[in-house]
Design an enzyme around this catalytic site. Structure first.
Site, mmCIF file in Angstrom:
data_model
loop_
_atom_site.group_PDB
_atom_site.id
_atom_site.type_symbol
_atom_site.label_atom_id
_atom_site.label_comp_id
_atom_site.label_asym_id
_atom_site.label_seq_id
_atom_site.Cartn_x
_atom_site.Cartn_y
_atom_site.Cartn_z
ATOM 1 N N GLY A 108 -11.154 18.279 -20.727
ATOM 2 C CA GLY A 108 -10.326 18.420 -21.723
ATOM 3 C C GLY A 108 -10.644 19.635 -22.684
ATOM 4 N N GLY A 109 -11.253 20.839 -21.809
ATOM 5 C CA GLY A 109 -11.356 22.065 -22.381
ATOM 6 C C GLY A 109 -12.790 22.405 -23.413
ATOM 7 N N GLN A 110 -13.288 21.243 -23.648
ATOM 8 C CA GLN A 110 -14.547 21.385 -24.451
ATOM 9 C C GLN A 110 -15.733 21.490 -23.467
ATOM 10 O OE1 GLN A 110 -14.607 21.704 -27.560
ATOM 11 N NE2 GLN A 110 -12.778 21.071 -28.352
ATOM 12 N N TYR B 40 -6.712 3.860 3.822
ATOM 13 C CA TYR B 40 -7.858 2.985 3.075
ATOM 14 C C TYR B 40 -8.063 3.989 1.903
ATOM 15 C CZ TYR B 40 -8.414 0.027 6.935
ATOM 16 O OH TYR B 40 -8.164 -1.119 7.778
ATOM 17 N N GLU B 41 -8.958 3.388 1.060
ATOM 18 C CA GLU B 41 -9.381 4.282 -0.238
ATOM 19 C C GLU B 41 -9.690 5.695 -0.079
ATOM 20 O OE1 GLU B 41 -10.118 2.869 -3.611
ATOM 21 O OE2 GLU B 41 -10.677 5.075 -4.008
ATOM 22 N N GLN C 118 -8.374 -4.781 -0.875
ATOM 23 C CA GLN C 118 -8.510 -4.447 -2.228
ATOM 24 C C GLN C 118 -7.325 -4.071 -3.104
ATOM 25 O OE1 GLN C 118 -11.187 -1.491 -5.025
ATOM 26 N NE2 GLN C 118 -11.521 -1.250 -2.954
ATOM 27 N N ASP D 146 -7.444 2.231 -4.204
ATOM 28 C CA ASP D 146 -7.328 0.950 -4.114
ATOM 29 C C ASP D 146 -6.888 0.084 -5.395
ATOM 30 O OD1 ASP D 146 -7.457 0.745 -1.186
ATOM 31 O OD2 ASP D 146 -9.451 0.279 -1.227
ATOM 32 N N LYS E 178 -1.701 3.744 8.372
ATOM 33 C CA LYS E 178 -2.373 2.973 7.494
ATOM 34 C C LYS E 178 -3.429 3.694 6.627
ATOM 35 C CE LYS E 178 -2.527 -0.837 11.065
ATOM 36 N NZ LYS E 178 -3.329 -1.809 11.555
#
Ligand code: COA
Length: 420
Positions: free
Chosen positions: A246-248, A137-138, A16, A167, A135
């Site tokens: 974001g703080g909100q 993977y995701e 991928q 990926d 090796k």
């Protein structure tokens, strides 16, 4: 014309991460030549099969607009052909296990000797250091890049995300590195090596969590729900459930139909600037001025109560009604869209973000088109190549093999069952 017209990519990628990168390059107009092991090809061709005998969606959705050549890069004639491809191409992209290219005899030094102008772009799991030979993977990358430890609920285990940030995320990073290196080559005439580690790509996308790690030294993270709930912070950025980063204050709330529909939910942010509108909408006008509710700091220990009241209102509306009512008031909300709803969204097909593609083995399927829109470089999504579909074409048109020479290469067995 397309942005990358004339650029040839030697695509030695698989699975991928690498294929997402070269697919973008193909969509921007590059000629992407996918090199695959004869008779086998990219392992994803035969993974998660839904139509027997046909290339899988896993493969087709990651390899649009490419050409495929079967080539055994460990066979002597195969190495000769690969050398010719390196001579002809502007970029080599690969995401083999560490050391695999070297073992084939194609070290970066050798590749530069063959073509000093070539850009070689690689994805590995880790950068230089103690894990460089692994090796990856995701989900390993999501865990090693800091995402998993900061995803999930405080009282649950670390979670991986559905978005393939390890990926596809690293593929995007690599793509940017490649076009930047091509831009620099315009001035220097030289190629260079572009490397992206999946751990680094995930960490880059988890940047705000490292921000919070450092803020912990100055005291608790007040915008996290656990602060208002009086739960102590440990020494690492905690999992924050569905808090907004974001703080909100923000949460995922139930909407009408949630009892039967697992996606009848909305994201709801009580942005300070629209607090009064929120109060009016949910029928709590008194909170606009009431002590303990009127300002954001006062509300921090009442977020559970406030969001329960908001949810009482959202459960009377569908997630789309919530959107229709709140958007004009600038209250940030977002419906939780299922993949089924996305697949049925006409608007996404109109912009080319979703596409229907025809395939000779599997018929029509849906795919995600190019998410980056260039006004002067239109993208037409074309189906992925069958294994070795363009072997002879690439040998003759790109590499100039003809007559007995072409026959010699084909007879060597290095290029699968290509016909002269
Ligand atoms: N001709 C001959 N041999 C070929 C070939 C070709 N056209 N294409 C690949 N091979 C060989 C490789 O040279 C390698 O041989 P070697 O082990 O003798 O060196 C072998 O096929 C297997 O390649 P490898 O990359 O090790 O595949 P794998 O299936 O064992 O591992 C990954 C898969 C993804 C784990 C590994 O490639 C990896 O860690 N890649 C970097 C990180 C990454 O991109 N991970 C995410 C993938 S979505």
């Amino acid at each position: 014309m397309k942005a990358l017209d004339g650029i040839k990519i030697l695509d030695f990628t698989h699975v991928q991460s690498g294929p997402t990168c070269t697919q973008l390059l193909a969509w921007f107009g590059a000629d992407v030549i996918k090199v695959e092991r004869p008779g086998v090809g990219d392992a994803t061709r035969k993974q998660l099969i839904d139509v027997p005998g046909a290339d899988s969606l896993y493969f087709t959705m990651l390899n649009h607009n490419k050409r495929s050549i079967e080539l055994n890069s460990k066979n002597e004639t195969g190495k000769e052909v690969l050398t010719r491809l390196i001579e002809e191409c502007d970029v080599l992209v690969e995401n083999f296990a560490p050391g695999a290219l070297d073992r084939m005899g194609f070290t970066w030094e050798r590749i530069q000797e063959i073509n000093p102008k070539i850009i070689m772009a690689s994805i590995k799991g880790f950068g230089p250091g103690k894990y460089e030979d692994c090796k990856v993977y995701e989900n390993v990358a999501q865990c090693a890049g800091g995402s998993a430890s900061t995803t999930g609920f405080l009282d649950g285990p670390p979670l991986v995300t559905g978005a393939q940030i390890g990926d596809s995320g690293t593929g995007l990073h690599l793509c940017l590195g490649i076009v930047t290196a091509l831009f620099q080559r315009e001035k220097t005439g030289r190629g260079q090596k572009v490397s992206c580690a999946m751990q680094d790509g995930v960490l880059n996308l988890s940047r705000v969590k490292l921000r919070d790690q450092q803020r912990l030294a100055a005291g608790p993270l007040k915008e996290y729900s656990q602060y208002g709930e009086g739960i102590e912070f440990g020494d690492a950025t905690p999992r924050a459930g569905n808090d907004s980063g974001g703080g909100q204050p923000g949460r995922i709330l139930k909407c009408k139909g949630w009892e039967k529909d697992p996606n009848a939910y909305t994201y709801f942010i009580i942005q300070a600037a629209v607090w009064e509108s929120v109060c009016d909408v949910i029928g709590k006008a008194e909170w606009k001025t009431q002590e303990g509710y009127a300002t954001p700091p006062e509300r921090l220990d009442k977020l559970n109560e406030i969001f329960s009241a908001v949810e009482e209102w959202t459960t009377t509306k569908t997630k789309f009604e919530v959107m229709d009512i709140c958007n004009p008031l600038n209250i940030p909300v977002g419906p939780i869209l299922s993949m089924k709803e996305i697949a049925d969204d006409d608007g996404l097909y109109k912009t080319g973000t979703m596409v229907k593609v025809d395939h000779p083995e599997r018929g029509e399927y849906l795919s995600v088109g190019c998410p980056i829109k260039l006004s002067d470089s239109e993208v037409e999504v074309a189906r992925s190549p069958l294994l070795g579909e363009h072997t002879t074409e690439i040998l003759s048109e790109v590499l100039g093999y003809s007559g007995d020479d072409l026959k010699r290469v084909i007879d060597s067995g290095a290029v699968g069952e290509a016909k002269a």
